[in-house]
Design a protein around this motif. Structure first.
Motif, PDB file in Angstrom:
ATOM      1  N   TYR A 189      -4.154  -9.599  -1.448  1.00 51.52           N
ATOM      2  CA  TYR A 189      -5.019  -9.606  -0.282  1.00 51.52           C
ATOM      3  C   TYR A 189      -4.282 -10.109   0.955  1.00 51.52           C
ATOM      4  O   TYR A 189      -3.167 -10.642   0.866  1.00 51.52           O
ATOM      5  CB  TYR A 189      -6.254 -10.474  -0.532  1.00 51.52           C
ATOM      6  CG  TYR A 189      -5.966 -11.962  -0.655  1.00 51.52           C
ATOM      7  CD1 TYR A 189      -6.025 -12.807   0.456  1.00 51.52           C
ATOM      8  CD2 TYR A 189      -5.650 -12.529  -1.890  1.00 51.52           C
ATOM      9  CE1 TYR A 189      -5.763 -14.171   0.337  1.00 51.52           C
ATOM     10  CE2 TYR A 189      -5.399 -13.887  -2.014  1.00 51.52           C
ATOM     11  CZ  TYR A 189      -5.453 -14.699  -0.901  1.00 51.52           C
ATOM     12  OH  TYR A 189      -5.189 -16.037  -1.025  1.00 51.52           O
ATOM     13  N   TYR A 248      -9.309 -10.288   2.400  1.00 57.60           N
ATOM     14  CA  TYR A 248      -9.723  -9.063   1.745  1.00 57.60           C
ATOM     15  C   TYR A 248      -8.583  -8.451   0.956  1.00 57.60           C
ATOM     16  O   TYR A 248      -7.443  -8.402   1.424  1.00 57.60           O
ATOM     17  CB  TYR A 248     -10.218  -8.029   2.765  1.00 57.60           C
ATOM     18  CG  TYR A 248     -11.355  -8.530   3.615  1.00 57.60           C
ATOM     19  CD1 TYR A 248     -12.661  -8.530   3.134  1.00 57.60           C
ATOM     20  CD2 TYR A 248     -11.130  -9.036   4.893  1.00 57.60           C
ATOM     21  CE1 TYR A 248     -13.705  -9.020   3.903  1.00 57.60           C
ATOM     22  CE2 TYR A 248     -12.167  -9.515   5.669  1.00 57.60           C
ATOM     23  CZ  TYR A 248     -13.454  -9.497   5.170  1.00 57.60           C
ATOM     24  OH  TYR A 248     -14.487  -9.991   5.932  1.00 57.60           O
ATOM     25  N   SER A 249      -8.920  -7.933  -0.216  1.00 63.38           N
ATOM     26  CA  SER A 249      -7.939  -7.216  -1.020  1.00 63.38           C
ATOM     27  C   SER A 249      -7.776  -5.798  -0.480  1.00 63.38           C
ATOM     28  O   SER A 249      -8.733  -5.171  -0.031  1.00 63.38           O
ATOM     29  CB  SER A 249      -8.399  -7.134  -2.479  1.00 63.38           C
ATOM     30  OG  SER A 249      -8.587  -8.407  -3.024  1.00 63.38           O
ATOM     31  N   PHE A 304      -9.630  -1.264   3.151  1.00 64.49           N
ATOM     32  CA  PHE A 304     -10.316  -2.424   2.589  1.00 64.49           C
ATOM     33  C   PHE A 304     -11.783  -2.075   2.331  1.00 64.49           C
ATOM     34  O   PHE A 304     -12.392  -1.316   3.078  1.00 64.49           O
ATOM     35  CB  PHE A 304     -10.257  -3.614   3.550  1.00 64.49           C
ATOM     36  CG  PHE A 304      -8.873  -3.982   3.995  1.00 64.49           C
ATOM     37  CD1 PHE A 304      -8.119  -4.901   3.279  1.00 64.49           C
ATOM     38  CD2 PHE A 304      -8.318  -3.399   5.135  1.00 64.49           C
ATOM     39  CE1 PHE A 304      -6.834  -5.246   3.688  1.00 64.49           C
ATOM     40  CE2 PHE A 304      -7.028  -3.740   5.549  1.00 64.49           C
ATOM     41  CZ  PHE A 304      -6.300  -4.658   4.822  1.00 64.49           C
TER      42      PHE A 304
END
Length: 342
Positions: free
Chosen positions: A141, A155-156, A168
């Motif tokens: 992330y 966020y990954s 994302f």
């Protein structure tokens, strides 16, 4: 040609360097201003000991047993001053990045995709001037800054490293600062800045059947992993994905999963909805659709990403079954971090 070496530090920072044929990891790192721990550089002291998580390499025999024992070498421990990669590698470095005079990389790009695909999910795409400069391990992330507020959310990636557009899946959290920005303020061509990559949740070398369990936007890192498998043409290892959501409207990216399944004939998948009133064919939680055959008596690589109740439920399910996965990697996110992790 050169090899891609991902150095994963204990504080979660990852730095990817290039390593030339017949070049040691230590020399390659120093050439790119990454100061890995070292005292002797001759395979004598053991200060540069790391662990190779993935990839092929040659350690030679020009080092002392006191620096690296046969047992340690057999377990994947290496001396970076002696290790000569023979392909792409992932190496865990047992020190924080700051001790190597490193910090996370900073990137800036334009919003090129912005779509609320369901009440609970936003798809965000960011294009960088040089997309290839953004290198990460699939599953990791970044921290994205909320413009004007001085805060970040994590966020990954749902895209593969090197993709033209960094993608994302973002949970739309009522009152969340990033959710508010993306739904009320952001527009295409706006600039976003993020730092990274981070995290120990990433795709390892495939040695046995793979099982992926995703809850909600925890699907994002799984998509990144599957994109990499598809790009590499990996069709031998069985992969099974179970994707769980709360309501029918939470189901997103199913067309993309189908497209990946078309590229990966070894991929099977199922989606399940927890809401008892759902019209979806499969209802309930992911554990209700995880068979003994898929568990393979623990001879699996298990990847799990979702909110804490889901992660704990899966861990409890495995304990009750008496199944210990040979390789088990998980990531969970809490409500006030729901925009964190996936």
């Amino acid at each position: 040609m050169s090899y891609r070496i991902a150095l994963n530090f204990e504080d979660g920072v990852t730095r990817v360097i290039d390593c030339n044929p017949m070049e040691t990891v230590m020399d390659a790192a120093y050439r790119q201003k990454v100061n890995l721990p070292v005292d002797c550089s001759d395979g004598v002291c053991g200060t540069c000991k790391c662990r190779c998580e993935e990839g092929d390499y040659d350690l030679g025999d020009d080092y002392l047993e006191e620096a690296l024992s046969e047992e340690e070498a057999a377990e994947g421990l290496v001396l970076s001053c002696q290790m000569v990669p023979e392909g792409d590698c992932v190496i865990s470095v047992p020190v924080p990045s700051s001790s190597c005079k490193l910090g996370p990389s900073v990137f800036s790009g334009e919003i090129t995709t912005l779509e609320q695909v369901s009440p609970s999910t936003i798809v965000l795409g960011v294009t960088l001037p040089n997309p290839e400069a953004l290198d990460f391990l699939p599953g990791q992330y970044v921290n994205i800054a909320v413009p004007g507020l001085g805060v970040t959310r994590s966020y990954s990636f749902s895209s593969a490293p090197g993709a033209d557009e960094a993608m994302f899946l973002i949970r739309n959290v009522p009152g969340g600062v990033m959710s508010r920005y993306l739904t009320e303020v952001a527009k295409p061509c706006d600039t976003l800045e993020f730092t990274g990559s981070f995290g120990s949740f990433f795709l390892r070398e495939r040695k046995r059947p793979v099982v992926m369990l995703a809850g909600g936007t925890g699907l994002a890192p799984m998509l990144s992993m599957l994109e990499v498998m598809a790009a590499k043409g990996e069709t031998d290892t069985p992969v099974h994905l179970i994707y769980g959501v709360t309501t029918d409207t939470d189901l997103v990216e199913t067309d993309r999963i189908e497209a990946l399944a078309a590229r990966l004939p070894n991929l099977t998948w199922a989606a399940t909805v927890a809401d008892a009133a759902s019209a979806h064919p499969l209802k309930g939680y992911v554990t209700q659709h995880l068979s003994d055959a898929q568990l393979n008596a623990g001879e699996i690589d298990l990847y799990l990403c979702g909110p804490p109740p889901m992660v704990e439920a899966v861990r409890g399910f495995l304990k009750d079954k008496g199944v210990v996965p040979a390789s088990f990697h998980y990531e969970k996110f809490t409500p006030n971090e729901a925009e964190a992790s996936a």
